[in-house]
Structure formats: structure tokens, C-alpha cells
Motif scaffolding. Structure first.
Motif, PDB file in Angstrom:
ATOM      1  N   THR A  43       0.817  -1.215   0.000  1.00 27.41           N
ATOM      2  CA  THR A  43       0.000   0.000   0.000  1.00 27.41           C
ATOM      3  C   THR A  43       0.848   1.262   0.000  1.00 27.41           C
ATOM      4  O   THR A  43       1.972   1.271   0.503  1.00 27.41           O
ATOM      5  CB  THR A  43      -0.923   0.047   1.236  1.00 27.41           C
ATOM      6  N   SER A  44       0.269   2.309  -0.568  1.00 28.08           N
ATOM      7  CA  SER A  44       0.835   3.657  -0.478  1.00 28.08           C
ATOM      8  C   SER A  44      -0.326   4.635  -0.568  1.00 28.08           C
ATOM      9  O   SER A  44      -1.458   4.237  -0.882  1.00 28.08           O
ATOM     10  CB  SER A  44       1.849   3.911  -1.602  1.00 28.08           C
ATOM     11  N   ASN A  45      -0.054   5.890  -0.270  1.00 28.95           N
ATOM     12  CA  ASN A  45      -1.130   6.878  -0.364  1.00 28.95           C
ATOM     13  C   ASN A  45      -0.603   8.183  -0.947  1.00 28.95           C
ATOM     14  O   ASN A  45       0.580   8.514  -0.814  1.00 28.95           O
ATOM     15  CB  ASN A  45      -1.769   7.138   1.000  1.00 28.95           C
ATOM     16  N   ILE A  46      -1.492   8.897  -1.626  1.00 29.28           N
ATOM     17  CA  ILE A  46      -1.160  10.207  -2.183  1.00 29.28           C
ATOM     18  C   ILE A  46      -2.229  11.185  -1.717  1.00 29.28           C
ATOM     19  O   ILE A  46      -3.405  11.077  -2.087  1.00 29.28           O
ATOM     20  CB  ILE A  46      -1.096  10.192  -3.722  1.00 29.28           C
ATOM     21  N   ASP A  47      -1.815  12.130  -0.898  1.00 33.00           N
ATOM     22  CA  ASP A  47      -2.715  13.114  -0.312  1.00 33.00           C
ATOM     23  C   ASP A  47      -2.294  14.521  -0.722  1.00 33.00           C
ATOM     24  O   ASP A  47      -3.070  15.300  -1.258  1.00 33.00           O
ATOM     25  CB  ASP A  47      -2.671  12.930   1.217  1.00 33.00           C
ATOM     26  N   THR A  48      -1.019  14.833  -0.511  1.00 31.77           N
ATOM     27  CA  THR A  48      -0.497  16.185  -0.681  1.00 31.77           C
ATOM     28  C   THR A  48       0.215  16.375  -2.031  1.00 31.77           C
ATOM     29  O   THR A  48       0.503  15.407  -2.737  1.00 31.77           O
ATOM     30  CB  THR A  48       0.523  16.470   0.426  1.00 31.77           C
ATOM     31  N   PHE A  49       0.523  17.633  -2.335  1.00 31.26           N
ATOM     32  CA  PHE A  49       1.296  17.941  -3.544  1.00 31.26           C
ATOM     33  C   PHE A  49       2.665  17.270  -3.486  1.00 31.26           C
ATOM     34  O   PHE A  49       3.140  16.710  -4.482  1.00 31.26           O
ATOM     35  CB  PHE A  49       1.466  19.456  -3.693  1.00 31.26           C
ATOM     36  N   GLU A  50       3.294  17.300  -2.305  1.00 31.84           N
ATOM     37  CA  GLU A  50       4.613  16.682  -2.159  1.00 31.84           C
ATOM     38  C   GLU A  50       4.555  15.188  -2.465  1.00 31.84           C
ATOM     39  O   GLU A  50       5.432  14.655  -3.150  1.00 31.84           O
ATOM     40  CB  GLU A  50       5.128  16.910  -0.736  1.00 31.84           C
ATOM     41  N   GLN A  51       3.522  14.513  -1.986  1.00 27.95           N
ATOM     42  CA  GLN A  51       3.381  13.077  -2.253  1.00 27.95           C
ATOM     43  C   GLN A  51       3.086  12.825  -3.730  1.00 27.95           C
ATOM     44  O   GLN A  51       3.554  11.846  -4.308  1.00 27.95           O
ATOM     45  CB  GLN A  51       2.284  12.493  -1.369  1.00 27.95           C
ATOM     46  N   ALA A  52       2.307  13.706  -4.357  1.00 26.33           N
ATOM     47  CA  ALA A  52       2.021  13.585  -5.788  1.00 26.33           C
ATOM     48  C   ALA A  52       3.311  13.728  -6.600  1.00 26.33           C
ATOM     49  O   ALA A  52       3.554  12.985  -7.548  1.00 26.33           O
ATOM     50  CB  ALA A  52       0.995  14.623  -6.213  1.00 26.33           C
ATOM     51  N   GLU A  53       4.129  14.698  -6.211  1.00 32.84           N
ATOM     52  CA  GLU A  53       5.419  14.901  -6.886  1.00 32.84           C
ATOM     53  C   GLU A  53       6.314  13.679  -6.706  1.00 32.84           C
ATOM     54  O   GLU A  53       6.998  13.260  -7.647  1.00 32.84           O
ATOM     55  CB  GLU A  53       6.113  16.141  -6.327  1.00 32.84           C
ATOM     56  N   GLY A  54       6.312  13.119  -5.506  1.00 33.82           N
ATOM     57  CA  GLY A  54       7.103  11.925  -5.251  1.00 33.82           C
ATOM     58  C   GLY A  54       6.669  10.762  -6.140  1.00 33.82           C
ATOM     59  O   GLY A  54       7.503  10.026  -6.679  1.00 33.82           O
ATOM     60  N   PHE A  55       5.360  10.622  -6.325  1.00 35.69           N
ATOM     61  CA  PHE A  55       4.841   9.556  -7.190  1.00 35.69           C
ATOM     62  C   PHE A  55       5.294   9.781  -8.634  1.00 35.69           C
ATOM     63  O   PHE A  55       5.723   8.842  -9.305  1.00 35.69           O
ATOM     64  CB  PHE A  55       3.318   9.549  -7.116  1.00 35.69           C
ATOM     65  N   LEU A  56       5.206  11.027  -9.099  1.00 36.95           N
ATOM     66  CA  LEU A  56       5.570  11.323 -10.498  1.00 36.95           C
ATOM     67  C   LEU A  56       7.061  11.151 -10.731  1.00 36.95           C
ATOM     68  O   LEU A  56       7.488  10.874 -11.866  1.00 36.95           O
ATOM     69  CB  LEU A  56       5.151  12.764 -10.835  1.00 36.95           C
ATOM     70  N   ASN A  57       7.863  11.289  -9.686  1.00 35.56           N
ATOM     71  CA  ASN A  57       9.336  11.210  -9.837  1.00 35.56           C
ATOM     72  C   ASN A  57       9.887   9.821  -9.563  1.00 35.56           C
ATOM     73  O   ASN A  57      11.099   9.629  -9.596  1.00 35.56           O
ATOM     74  CB  ASN A  57      10.007  12.226  -8.925  1.00 35.56           C
ATOM     75  N   GLU A  58       8.996   8.865  -9.263  1.00 35.81           N
ATOM     76  CA  GLU A  58       9.463   7.490  -9.001  1.00 35.81           C
ATOM     77  C   GLU A  58      10.114   6.881 -10.245  1.00 35.81           C
ATOM     78  O   GLU A  58       9.666   7.102 -11.346  1.00 35.81           O
ATOM     79  CB  GLU A  58       8.268   6.617  -8.584  1.00 35.81           C
TER      80      GLU A  58
END
Length: 302
Positions: free
Chosen positions: A287-302
Motif C-alpha cells: 500500500t501507499s497513499n497520495i494526499d499532498t502535492f509533495e506526495q504527488a510529486e514523489g509519485f511522479l518522480n518514481e
């Protein structure tokens, strides 16, 4: 190896939700602006304020959660093989699956929130550390005539929410303590969600949905009522309406996902409540979660 997208339900909201996504991501801002334009109240102010009491009013909570989840999806472009929403979370899942349009999704979430906020009788309680069979037996014993209590949210093997008439819930709490429940937590809610007391709301919502076009889903949605992956428009529509008076079978929904080959779940929207529940239900799904802009950026940069 399939991916599941999970959409959280009521209780995950917080002041300032999705504000950073709106301010720092053009795609999230675009979908949020569309959603805000479709409401006749200031949803933007309700969501972005740090201390607006209206955010905890069901009629505003539900559109706020709906908007946040779809903002995360817009920001990340996340794609999944299956979708699963917890209660209200099923609606942004239906929009993402192409079953209803964004505009109609806003109409549905607004009307659902209004109707559920008007159902102001009954009570709910979270039960920790009690076997489900014992819990069902206690509900049955505590139900007398028209005064009834039943499971409403089957969230994890050791975490179930019960819902029903206040007197029946009180009788259940006493019985559950006697029968070994580790903890019983009364919930601060406006009504007895997912119980027989929501029937007036369900009937009105059913009438309202007759004005909305539902299409077959492009991505299978594991629905709360059947705990099965559904794509048929008529089935999805019927079960989404029935969900108002039926329990959220989250444990079975996650087990269905695992049986379909899901190995990864990503929760989109505020907090990470559902991710924690998934980990309690199965070890087969990461599992993982995306809530904030920072987490969204982290997902896009994986």
C-alpha cells in the motif's frame, strides 16, 4: 500484478485539504475549479480554510472528499486496473471509471450529502477486537422489534462499525463489553449511516439518480454492496443507491481485489485510513497513499 486505486470515505477530511495541490499543480487546479463551479456553495472556502466547521457537516464533507480524490488523480495521472471506494469514496471511483460525468458526479455527491445529513436519528459505534460472528450475534440479541442495530462498516477483521437505533446501539454496547470487545467507541455522526434508518434517504436518492446517465465502467469497480468487481451500468447504479442502507463490506472487497491478482493499492485523497485497513486484511497487497502535492510529486518522480 494489478494495481488497485482506493478512494477514502467520510472521516478523512481535514482543514486545508487539497489546497497545496490547487496552488501548485495546474491539472489539479483545473479539475477543482470545475467542481467548484458546479456547486451552489463555496466548496473552495470550506476545503481550504484551516478551521471551517462546515467541513464536518456531511452535506459538505462528501463533496470535499470527492473533490480531493479527483484532484490527486488529475495531478498524478494515476491509472489502476481496479477501483475501490469506501462508502462515499465509491462515487469519485465511478467518475474515474467513466460511469458518470464529472458534472453529474458533483450533482450526485451533493444530493447524497444533503440527504444523509438530514437523517439525524440513530447512532454508530466502532468496535475493536471482537470476532465478526460474535459481533453479529450481539447485534441480533440487541435488536428488539423496530429498534435495530447491525454492522455498517466491516473495515478489518478486528474493526467493525455498527449502526442503528440509539437504544439498540446502547444495548449492543453493553452486550459487546460482556462478550469480550476490547474497545467500543461511540462515533460523532449526524445519523445512523448504512442502516435501516437511512431508508428515506435511499428512496429519495434513488429517485434523483433516475435523472443521471450511468455508463458501463471503463475500469472495474469493486462495489461495497456486492464486494464484486462490476462494470455493468445498471448494476453499478443499483448498488450505489442500495449502499446507503447496506453495510460497507470493505474486508471482502479487499479480499476480492487480492483474488483478482492485485498486488499494489494506492489510496488517493486525504490521509491514509484505508491503506492501514488493507494492511490489516491481507499481506498480499502493498500500500501507499497520495494526499499532498509533495506526495504527488514523489509519485511522479518514481
Amino acid at each position: 500484478m494489478s494495481k488497485l486505486i482506493i478512494f477514502p470515505g467520510q472521516g478523512a477530511q481535514y482543514g486545508g485539504m487539497a489546497k497545496d495541490l490547487y496552488e501548485q499543480n495546474d491539472k489539479a487546479r483545473a479539475v477543482l475549479d470545475k467542481i467548484f463551479s458546479y456547486t451552489d456553495f463555496d466548496l473552495k472556502e470550506i476545503m481550504f480554510s484551516e478551521d471551517d466547521d462546515r467541513l464536518n457537516d456531511t452535506k459538505y464533507t462528501q463533496p470535499a472528499l470527492f473533490a480531493h480524490s479527483l484532484a490527486v488523480l488529475a495531478a498524478t495521472g494515476l491509472k489502476g486496473d481496479y477501483l475501490l471506494g469506501h462508502s462515499l469514496g465509491e462515487l469519485p471511483a465511478l467518475v474515474h471509471a467513466g460511469t458518470v460525468s464529472l458534472k453529474d458526479g458533483v450533482k450526485l455527491v451533493t444530493r447524497r450529502g444533503e440527504l444523509m445529513s438530514q437523517a439525524d436519528s440513530g447512532a454508530m459505534a466502532a468496535v475493536i477486537g471482537m470476532g465478526f460472528k460474535d459481533l453479529e450475534d450481539a447485534c441480533s440479541s440487541a435488536s428488539e422489534g423496530d429498534s435495530k442495530v447491525a454492522p455498517a462498516n466491516i473495515n478489518a477483521p478486528d474493526q467493525v462499525v455498527v449502526s442503528g437505533d440509539t437504544e439498540a446501539v446502547d444495548r449492543f454496547k453493553a452486550l459487546a463489553k460482556e462478550r469480550g470487545a476490547r474497545r467500543i467507541i461511540p462515533l460523532k455522526v449526524s445519523g445512523a449511516f448504512h442502516s435501516h434508518l437511512m431508508e428515506p434517504a435511499r428512496a429519495e436518492f434513488k429517485t434523483f439518480t433516475e435523472t443521471i446517465e450511468f455508463k458501463d465502467a471503463n475500469i472495474p469497480v469493486i462495489q461495497n454492496v456486492s464486494a464484486k468487481a462490476e462494470t455493468d451500468a445498471a448494476t453499478i447504479k443499483h448498488q450505489f443507491v442500495e449502499q446507503i442502507t447496506h453495510p460497507v463490506r470493505f474486508v471482502e472487497c479487499v479480499e476480492t481485489a487480492a483474488s483478482l491478482g492485485v498486488t499494489e493499492a494506492v489510496e488517493v485523497g486525504p490521509k491514509k485510513v484505508q491503506s492501514g485497513l488493507v494492511r490489516k486484511i491481507t499481506k498480499e497487497i502493498s500500500t501507499s497513499n497520495i494526499d499532498t502535492f509533495e506526495q504527488a510529486e514523489g509519485f511522479l518522480n518514481e
